[in-house]
Scaffold this active site. Structure first.
Site, PDB file in Angstrom:
ATOM      1  CE1 TYR A 155      -0.982  -1.320  -1.358  1.00 43.08           C
ATOM      2  CE2 TYR A 155      -1.542  -3.468  -0.448  1.00 43.08           C
ATOM      3  CZ  TYR A 155      -1.553  -2.094  -0.363  1.00 43.08           C
ATOM      4  OH  TYR A 155      -2.112  -1.472   0.731  1.00 43.08           O
ATOM      5  CD  GLU A 162       4.914   1.178   2.094  1.00 42.92           C
ATOM      6  OE1 GLU A 162       4.052   1.408   2.960  1.00 42.92           O
ATOM      7  OE2 GLU A 162       4.683   1.268   0.870  1.00 42.92           O
TER       8      GLU A 162
END
Length: 217
Positions: A155, A162
């Site tokens: 994660y 991102e």
């Protein structure tokens, strides 16, 4: 009706499992030679169309949650899917040639690979877990461990990648429309509390599942 729903969900999860597996395998088969020849930037144009299609399938999960087909929380599901769709349709598709896959390797190329790694491995584990469960078979112990532990590493890798792609897109977005740039800046600001919400949600889910598993044992 219940059997039809179960069959549909099995098909949906299995299809996603296959798509993500192909996406990851294709990407990482290209990686060794690309690194050796200093051509990492060539991976994006060869793999991004498949990634866009694969990731876009996740839109159905918002509909599944909205209609009650699955018990996934609508808000967290929507947040996660929306952020992924923004990356593939709002960043990679219009600006891929500028921030990823340019003439020389750069931060964007490695951020793209980070997305493929984090998204791909996570989704292979997740969709595989659901596919096995929906088939009526017992999920292997190691697969359950992967499902509720690998996110601790994957994660942060995914979120960092991102954010890097969104940051790199600020310039090209501003050249199109300053409002688009401000929107992406707002997204980056929202990423901080949003990431915390999603991360803590996954930790809570892990504790809940493992607590239930201990009781069952």
């Amino acid at each position: 009706m219940a059997n039809l729903t179960r069959a549909y969900l099995w098909f949906y999860n299995t299809a996603n499992l296959i798509f993500w597996f192909i996406c990851v395998v294709v990407t990482f088969r290209l990686l060794p030679d690309a690194i050796e020849t200093d051509n990492v930037h060539t991976i994006f144009p060869k793999t991004s169309p498949l990634l866009v299609i694969t990731q876009s399938l996740a839109f159905a999960e918002v509909l599944h949650s909205l209609t009650g087909l699955v018990r996934a929380p609508l808000i967290t599901t929507t947040m996660q899917v929306a952020s992924r769709l923004l990356l593939v349709w709002g960043i990679m598709t219009p600006f891929g040639g500028e921030i990823v896959g340019g003439s020389e390797p750069g931060l964007g190329d490695f951020a793209y690979l980070g997305c493929v790694l984090a998204w791909g491995v996570t989704e292979i584990i997740r969709y595989g877990f659901f596919s096995i469960t929906l088939s009526g078979n017992a999920v292997p112990e190691f697969w359950t461990w992967l499902r509720y532990n690998t996110f601790y590493v994957l994660y942060p890798v995914g979120i960092s990648s991102e954010c890097a792609l969104i940051f790199l897109a600020l310039g090209p977005a501003g050249a199109i429309d300053p409002l688009f740039k401000y929107f992406l800046i707002a997204v980056l600001v929202i990423y901080v509390p949003g990431s915390y919400v999603l991360y803590t949600h996954m930790i809570a889910q892990r504790r809940k599942v493992l607590r239930g598993k201990k009781r069952a044992d």
